[in-house]
Design a protein around this motif. Structure first.
Motif, mmCIF file in Angstrom:
data_model
loop_
_atom_site.group_PDB
_atom_site.id
_atom_site.type_symbol
_atom_site.label_atom_id
_atom_site.label_comp_id
_atom_site.label_asym_id
_atom_site.label_seq_id
_atom_site.Cartn_x
_atom_site.Cartn_y
_atom_site.Cartn_z
ATOM 1 N N LEU A 195 0.823 -1.210 0.000
ATOM 2 C CA LEU A 195 0.000 0.000 0.000
ATOM 3 C C LEU A 195 0.857 1.260 0.000
ATOM 4 N N ARG A 196 2.035 1.192 0.600
ATOM 5 C CA ARG A 196 2.945 2.340 0.540
ATOM 6 C C ARG A 196 3.451 2.546 -0.884
ATOM 7 N N ARG A 197 3.727 1.453 -1.565
ATOM 8 C CA ARG A 197 4.225 1.545 -2.943
ATOM 9 C C ARG A 197 3.131 2.023 -3.889
ATOM 10 N N ASN A 198 1.928 1.481 -3.720
ATOM 11 C CA ASN A 198 0.813 1.824 -4.599
ATOM 12 C C ASN A 198 -0.442 1.962 -3.737
ATOM 13 N N PRO A 199 -0.800 3.176 -3.348
ATOM 14 C CA PRO A 199 -1.928 3.366 -2.435
ATOM 15 C C PRO A 199 -3.311 3.246 -3.080
ATOM 16 N N ALA A 200 -3.387 2.940 -4.360
ATOM 17 C CA ALA A 200 -4.689 2.790 -5.011
ATOM 18 C C ALA A 200 -5.375 1.527 -4.502
ATOM 19 N N VAL A 201 -6.592 1.692 -4.019
ATOM 20 C CA VAL A 201 -7.377 0.566 -3.532
ATOM 21 C C VAL A 201 -8.800 0.679 -4.049
ATOM 22 N N ALA A 202 -9.516 -0.428 -3.972
ATOM 23 C CA ALA A 202 -10.949 -0.450 -4.240
ATOM 24 C C ALA A 202 -11.606 -1.181 -3.089
ATOM 25 N N LEU A 203 -12.729 -0.655 -2.628
ATOM 26 C CA LEU A 203 -13.478 -1.278 -1.537
ATOM 27 C C LEU A 203 -14.826 -1.745 -2.054
ATOM 28 N N THR A 204 -15.272 -2.871 -1.544
ATOM 29 C CA THR A 204 -16.601 -3.389 -1.853
ATOM 30 C C THR A 204 -17.331 -3.666 -0.548
ATOM 31 N N MET A 205 -18.491 -3.058 -0.392
ATOM 32 C CA MET A 205 -19.393 -3.372 0.710
ATOM 33 C C MET A 205 -20.650 -3.933 0.066
ATOM 34 N N ASP A 206 -21.124 -5.061 0.571
ATOM 35 C CA ASP A 206 -22.302 -5.650 -0.051
ATOM 36 C C ASP A 206 -23.091 -6.485 0.944
ATOM 37 N N GLU B 160 -25.272 -10.167 1.652
ATOM 38 C CA GLU B 160 -25.070 -11.579 1.321
ATOM 39 C C GLU B 160 -26.312 -12.232 0.736
ATOM 40 N N VAL B 161 -27.316 -11.467 0.386
ATOM 41 C CA VAL B 161 -28.558 -12.009 -0.159
ATOM 42 C C VAL B 161 -28.719 -11.555 -1.603
ATOM 43 N N HIS B 162 -29.543 -12.278 -2.343
ATOM 44 C CA HIS B 162 -29.795 -11.929 -3.741
ATOM 45 C C HIS B 162 -31.140 -11.244 -3.863
ATOM 46 N N PRO B 163 -31.254 -10.218 -4.660
ATOM 47 C CA PRO B 163 -30.172 -9.565 -5.367
ATOM 48 C C PRO B 163 -29.337 -8.746 -4.382
ATOM 49 N N PRO B 164 -28.029 -8.750 -4.548
ATOM 50 C CA PRO B 164 -27.186 -8.036 -3.591
ATOM 51 C C PRO B 164 -27.291 -6.521 -3.765
ATOM 52 N N LYS B 165 -27.098 -5.840 -2.658
ATOM 53 C CA LYS B 165 -26.900 -4.388 -2.676
ATOM 54 C C LYS B 165 -25.393 -4.209 -2.595
ATOM 55 N N VAL B 166 -24.838 -3.342 -3.424
ATOM 56 C CA VAL B 166 -23.376 -3.201 -3.506
ATOM 57 C C VAL B 166 -23.010 -1.721 -3.524
ATOM 58 N N LEU B 167 -21.969 -1.403 -2.748
ATOM 59 C CA LEU B 167 -21.368 -0.076 -2.780
ATOM 60 C C LEU B 167 -19.901 -0.268 -3.104
ATOM 61 N N LEU B 168 -19.452 0.319 -4.202
ATOM 62 C CA LEU B 168 -18.063 0.216 -4.644
ATOM 63 C C LEU B 168 -17.398 1.584 -4.451
ATOM 64 N N VAL B 169 -16.214 1.572 -3.851
ATOM 65 C CA VAL B 169 -15.491 2.812 -3.594
ATOM 66 C C VAL B 169 -14.075 2.640 -4.123
ATOM 67 N N ARG B 170 -13.603 3.617 -4.885
ATOM 68 C CA ARG B 170 -12.225 3.600 -5.366
ATOM 69 C C ARG B 170 -11.497 4.807 -4.811
#
Length: 86
Positions: A63-74, A76-86
């Motif tokens: 993470l120090r070398r490349n701090p770019a991350v992506a987060l997924t919060m979701d 566990e049921v279908h259809p899933p609710k998803v929040l994606l953060v970059r």
């Protein structure tokens, strides 16, 4: 995205529900150049996603070398609710 667009997404009811959870999946690039996705605890303080880890965690050099991350919060049921953060 512009700040007002981000605020609109974060203020949606399902976004608030997902930001109230305590586990997210964080994707990052490992030191060997391959992708990694790990579960990690987090807290939403109303303006920032806060994550903590130990000082000797193996992910920190990557993470120090490349701090770019992506987060997924979701859900566990279908259809899933998803929040994606970059």
């Amino acid at each position: 995205m512009k700040q007002h667009e981000i605020d609109e997404v974060l203020n949606r009811p399902y976004s608030k529900e997902l930001l109230a959870k305590d586990i997210t999946r964080m994707a990052f690039v490992a030191l060997d150049g391959t992708p990694r996705s790990i579960p990690i605890g987090f807290a939403w303080n109303g303006s920032q996603i806060v994550m903590c880890t130990s000082k000797n965690a193996r992910k920190l050099p990557a993470l120090r070398r490349n701090p770019a991350v992506a987060l997924t919060m979701d859900t566990e049921v279908h259809p899933p609710k998803v929040l994606l953060v970059r």
